[in-house]
Motif scaffolding. Sequence first.
Motif, PDB file in Angstrom:
ATOM      1  N   LEU A 191       8.674 129.552 131.118  1.00 34.02           N
ATOM      2  CA  LEU A 191       8.712 128.444 130.162  1.00 34.02           C
ATOM      3  C   LEU A 191       8.098 128.906 128.852  1.00 34.02           C
ATOM      4  O   LEU A 191       6.964 129.411 128.837  1.00 34.02           O
ATOM      5  N   PRO A 200       7.872 122.814 126.605  1.00 38.16           N
ATOM      6  CA  PRO A 200       8.614 124.049 126.296  1.00 38.16           C
ATOM      7  C   PRO A 200       9.842 123.828 125.424  1.00 38.16           C
ATOM      8  O   PRO A 200      10.476 122.782 125.463  1.00 38.16           O
ATOM      9  N   ALA A 203      13.570 127.688 128.498  1.00 42.19           N
ATOM     10  CA  ALA A 203      13.180 127.924 129.896  1.00 42.19           C
ATOM     11  C   ALA A 203      14.272 128.684 130.627  1.00 42.19           C
ATOM     12  O   ALA A 203      15.461 128.521 130.324  1.00 42.19           O
ATOM     13  N   ARG A 299       4.046 130.752 131.965  1.00 45.22           N
ATOM     14  CA  ARG A 299       4.062 130.199 130.607  1.00 45.22           C
ATOM     15  C   ARG A 299       3.945 131.330 129.588  1.00 45.22           C
ATOM     16  O   ARG A 299       3.061 132.173 129.709  1.00 45.22           O
TER      17      ARG A 299
END
Length: 307
Positions: A191, A200, A203, A299
């Motif tokens: 993300l 986000p 993704a 992330r």
Amino acid sequence: MPEKIALVGIGKIARDQHIPSIHADKDWELAAVASRNASLDGVDNFSSLDELLEKRPDISTISLAIPPQPRFDYAVKALKARRHVMLEKPPGQSLAECFELEKLAKEMGVTLYASWHSRAADCVPDAKDWLAGKTLKSLRITWKEDVRRWHPGQDWIFEPGGMGVFDPGINALSIMTEILPDPVHVQQATLAFPENRDTPIAAQLMFHHSGGAQVTAEFDWLQEGLQSWDIEVETAQGTMKLAMGGSKMFINDELVKEGADHEYANLYRRMAELVQAEESDVDLLPLVHVSDAFALGRRVTVAPFEF
Ligand code: NAP
């Protein structure tokens, strides 16, 4: 006699789709709107849902076209007032909210419809029929659009609960979960969060498929020019592509169907059927995949985003 319905939240999607679709459906009469900022000619206007519920007990159905963050509180009020409720997608900011709404609707004896407009696209039932009984080799979702074009200035989408690129991405997942007969679950995700935002902007998802097929999704919100809303499927028995969000269908690269834009007309038809049958329709699987992507996703931080 048409059923009386009220629309809450007079924003982009209400004006683009809900109002014309309700007006065009003979089973619905748009009797009122509740809006904090806007008004609509020819119907009763209220500045809050509370006032609407108090003053118009004759309105049986409330359609919530507001962002996901405030939606739960609005839905609870309408359900407790024993009104049928239609939810825009995503049906809530979290699964637990939706479970609670489902339970409340049952207790109150009213209809709850968690609508998925992309699932109501013209070619989705054809794609489902075509895939039934075939051996899946791969399914690839490519959903790339321009957030500035489709959500101009909508900061809520980058705030917690707004889901970021999963706001359109969940539309693709609502189609995939409808057409794919086999169970899948998110196995890995990446993300990309803009450094100044809480949700986000891109993704990538990789799913586990029970038969070992490669199932992936790529969502991107910075796509200018040509927009992509495609699902490409390869099976042992041929290929199928749903393009333009489910309005075009190709089999073995040949265009076999091109539908019109009936998504919201189909949603209001379905809501009318549900109310008449005293049933609810709350399929939360697309939201399960989004929740899992947030739970499992790696992330990465990317450049700040401004509208
Ligand atoms: P929007 O225009 O930003 O907001 C819709 C309306 O919701 C606003 O005009 C406002 O109406 C009300 N609202 C906003 N924030 C609120 C808050 N905190 N509390 C109460 N009401 C609030 O959003 P939208 O694009 O229409 O999207 C609404 C929903 O539709 C989202 O769930 C989205 O995923 C879905 N949707 C959007 C699109 C699209 O193309 N934009 C397409 C399909 C589905 P009032 O000023 O009238 O109170």
